[in-house]
Design a protein around this motif. Structure first.
Motif, short mmCIF file in Angstrom:
data_model
loop_
_atom_site.label_atom_id
_atom_site.label_comp_id
_atom_site.label_asym_id
_atom_site.label_seq_id
_atom_site.Cartn_x
_atom_site.Cartn_y
_atom_site.Cartn_z
N SER B 60 36.95 36.28 34.44
CA SER B 60 38.38 36.03 34.27
C SER B 60 39.10 36.08 35.62
O SER B 60 40.06 35.32 35.82
N SER B 61 38.62 36.92 36.54
CA SER B 61 39.26 36.95 37.86
C SER B 61 39.09 35.61 38.56
O SER B 61 40.03 35.11 39.19
N ILE B 62 37.88 35.04 38.47
CA ILE B 62 37.63 33.74 39.12
C ILE B 62 38.58 32.69 38.56
O ILE B 62 39.28 31.98 39.30
N LEU B 63 38.65 32.63 37.22
CA LEU B 63 39.47 31.60 36.60
C LEU B 63 40.95 31.80 36.94
O LEU B 63 41.67 30.83 37.27
N ILE B 64 41.39 33.05 36.90
CA ILE B 64 42.80 33.33 37.18
C ILE B 64 43.13 32.99 38.63
O ILE B 64 44.17 32.42 38.94
N LEU B 120 43.16 43.55 33.04
CA LEU B 120 44.51 43.00 33.17
C LEU B 120 45.17 43.49 34.46
O LEU B 120 45.85 42.73 35.15
N GLY B 121 44.91 44.75 34.79
CA GLY B 121 45.48 45.32 36.01
C GLY B 121 45.02 44.58 37.25
O GLY B 121 45.81 44.23 38.12
N ARG B 122 43.71 44.29 37.33
CA ARG B 122 43.19 43.55 38.49
C ARG B 122 43.71 42.12 38.50
O ARG B 122 43.99 41.56 39.56
N ALA B 123 43.84 41.52 37.31
CA ALA B 123 44.35 40.15 37.25
C ALA B 123 45.76 40.11 37.82
O ALA B 123 46.10 39.24 38.63
N GLU B 124 46.58 41.06 37.39
CA GLU B 124 47.98 41.08 37.80
C GLU B 124 48.13 41.46 39.27
O GLU B 124 48.87 40.83 40.01
N ALA B 125 47.38 42.48 39.70
CA ALA B 125 47.61 43.01 41.04
C ALA B 125 46.82 42.27 42.11
O ALA B 125 47.18 42.30 43.27
N LEU B 132 39.92 32.76 46.26
CA LEU B 132 38.78 32.87 45.34
C LEU B 132 37.71 33.84 45.83
O LEU B 132 37.29 34.73 45.09
N HIS B 133 37.27 33.70 47.11
CA HIS B 133 36.13 34.51 47.50
C HIS B 133 36.48 36.00 47.59
O HIS B 133 35.69 36.85 47.24
N THR B 134 37.72 36.32 48.02
CA THR B 134 38.13 37.74 48.05
C THR B 134 38.16 38.30 46.63
O THR B 134 37.72 39.41 46.38
N THR B 135 38.71 37.49 45.71
CA THR B 135 38.80 37.93 44.32
C THR B 135 37.43 38.21 43.74
O THR B 135 37.22 39.21 43.05
N LEU B 136 36.49 37.32 44.06
CA LEU B 136 35.13 37.47 43.53
C LEU B 136 34.54 38.81 43.98
O LEU B 136 34.04 39.59 43.17
N VAL B 137 34.66 39.10 45.28
CA VAL B 137 34.09 40.33 45.81
C VAL B 137 34.82 41.54 45.24
O VAL B 137 34.21 42.53 44.82
N ASP B 138 36.15 41.45 45.18
CA ASP B 138 36.93 42.57 44.65
C ASP B 138 36.56 42.86 43.21
O ASP B 138 36.36 44.02 42.83
N SER B 139 36.43 41.80 42.38
CA SER B 139 36.14 42.05 40.97
C SER B 139 34.72 42.58 40.81
O SER B 139 34.47 43.42 39.94
N LEU B 140 33.79 42.14 41.66
CA LEU B 140 32.43 42.70 41.61
C LEU B 140 32.46 44.19 41.94
O LEU B 140 31.81 45.00 41.28
N GLY B 141 33.25 44.54 42.97
CA GLY B 141 33.35 45.94 43.37
C GLY B 141 33.95 46.79 42.27
O GLY B 141 33.45 47.87 41.95
N MET B 142 35.03 46.30 41.67
CA MET B 142 35.68 47.05 40.60
C MET B 142 34.74 47.19 39.40
O MET B 142 34.67 48.24 38.77
N GLY B 143 34.04 46.10 39.08
CA GLY B 143 33.09 46.15 37.97
C GLY B 143 31.99 47.16 38.24
O GLY B 143 31.61 47.94 37.36
N ALA B 144 31.50 47.17 39.48
CA ALA B 144 30.45 48.12 39.84
C ALA B 144 30.99 49.55 39.75
O ALA B 144 30.30 50.45 39.24
N GLY B 145 32.22 49.76 40.20
CA GLY B 145 32.82 51.08 40.11
C GLY B 145 32.97 51.54 38.68
O GLY B 145 32.70 52.70 38.33
#
Lengths: 196, 220
Positions: B60-64, B120-125, B132-145
């Motif tokens: 969803s982060s990628i698409l958003i 939703l928080g990551r999508a909004e903030a 795109l590439h920053t979002t991808l890495v950020d969402s991977l990090g958050m998912g891993a956390g």
């Protein structure tokens, strides 16, 4: 499950399988707005209202989607309904009580992501309740949420006056308290029906 | 939340690492607590839930992020939710196809990923403002956390509550399982204990830095 008596549905949702303390739904507002009793009470009422509205709409939507054979859209439709219901409550509160609107703050729009409400819609579908049963289930769940929130707020108001070790301040202590409350609610297990 | 949300962030190792520790969605930001407490009674459930949430978060982060210039500001939350709900439906049917047993164990909590405030928080903030590439890495990090947090609860609760790890018995026959740990109260207690531990580490660090600066001041 279709013939379950109404009072047992209510007790089951409100106490035995309390949405917050036994099913872990709606933990964010439970920890977020339970610092003061008054705010907790208003938040609880708002949640009950949203639950009733979304329970009724979820029942209607589920019927419609079953008729049209579009069940894979159920989740998307449910969340859209809940978001609109929350928007409605927000407008209502803003119009009639600006002070309450301010005290609830960010947690009012966040009712949308309160999983207790989506959970309610999903459970009532899974249990195949009819319309009246759904309404009673929604009321029970809302009352249970209000009860848990008020208990927590009461405890935390007392706790604000107590001296606790600095390491346990904040969320850690709230979680421990919630654990104790949850332990107490386990004592009700077996009075009602099965777990949601 | 990200420190300066309006600035376009450049990609750095920190984009990934902060999700694991400094801005861990569960332990630091206290978001998405419901699945963290509810499905962590065994390790395998915790892993499955973590992976499912990460999948939804990343997709969803990628698409958003791709659609960020096309989504009107007024209806952005509704649009985000619909995008998230679409991916959750995919995961829901996916898990049903892979393992019915797992599906039954996770129950309604797969569908409740929609209401997980981390996503939703990551999508909004973040995702709605960054490339795109920053979002991808950020969402991977958050998912891993998030997965890490689930895992740290799941293993402790499974070991204490049923004396097993991933279903393999750890102790002998004489082990008396601490049943309350796999019941609802255990979830609250274990998460509370983790937070206590982190608080303690943080306070110690602060104390040490105060002492160190105090020593430095005296030397001057």
């Amino acid at each position: 499950m279709q013939t379950e008596a109404l009072h047992s549905i209510f007790l089951n949702a409100a106490i035995v399988n309390n949405f917050v303390l036994a099913l872990f739904l709606g933990i964010c507002p439970f920890l977020g707005v339970s610092a003061k009793k008054e705010t907790a009470w208003n938040m609880g009422l708002a949640v009950i209202f949203v639950m009733l509205v979304s329970s009724m709409s979820a029942y209607a939507i589920n019927w419609l989607l079953t008729e049209l054979d579009l069940l894979f859209l159920r989740l998307i439709c449910y969340i859209a309904i809940i978001a609109s219901a929350v928007q409605l409550v927000e407008m209502f509160v803003k119009r009639f009580s600006p002070s309450l609107f301010r005290s609830l703050g960010i947690f009012l729009p966040l009712i949308t992501t309160n999983c207790a409400i989506l959970g309610l819609a999903l459970f009532q579908t899974a249990k195949e309740y009819n319309f009246i049963q759904s309404l009673v289930y929604a009321t029970g769940a809302g009352v249970g949420f209000l009860l848990a929130l008020m208990l927590m707020a009461g405890l935390r108001e007392k706790l604000a006056l107590a001296r606790v070790p600095s390491v346990s301040q904040g969320a850690a202590l709230s979680l421990m308290l919630a654990g104790l409350l949850s332990l107490a609610f386990m004592g009700f297990a077996g009075i009602g029906g099965s777990i949601g | 939340m990200s420190n300066l949300p309006n600035r376009i962030e450049s990609l750095s190792p920190d984009t990934f690492i902060r999700g694991l520790w400094r801005e861990n969605p569960v332990f630091v930001m206290l978001l998405g607590m419901c699945p963290v407490l509810a499905v962590t009674n065994t390790t395998i459930n915790a892993i499955a839930m973590g992976l499912a949430t990460t999948f939804v978060l990343v997709c969803s982060s990628i698409l958003i992020s791709l659609l960020r210039d096309w989504i009107p500001k007024q209806v952005r939350i509704a649009s985000f939710i619909v995008i998230i709900a679409t991916f959750v439906t995919i995961v829901d049917y996916g898990i049903q196809a892979i393992s019915l047993e797992l599906y039954a164990a996770l129950g309604a909590f797969i569908q409740l990923i929609v209401a997980n405030c981390v996503i939703l928080g990551r999508a909004e903030a973040f995702a709605s403002k960054q490339r795109l590439h920053t979002t991808l890495v950020d969402s991977l990090g958050m998912g891993a956390g998030f997965t890490l947090a689930l895992l740290s609860l799941g293993t402790v609760r499974e070991i204490l509550g049923s004396g097993t790890l991933l279903g393999i018995p750890l102790f002998g026959d004489n082990f008396q399982p601490w049943v309350v740990m796999i019941l609802p109260p255990g979830g609250f207690f274990v998460l509370g204990a983790w937070l206590l531990l982190f608080n303690w580490i943080r306070l110690r660090k602060e104390q040490q830095s105060i002492e160190r600066s105090g020593v430095a001041a005296n030397a001057n």
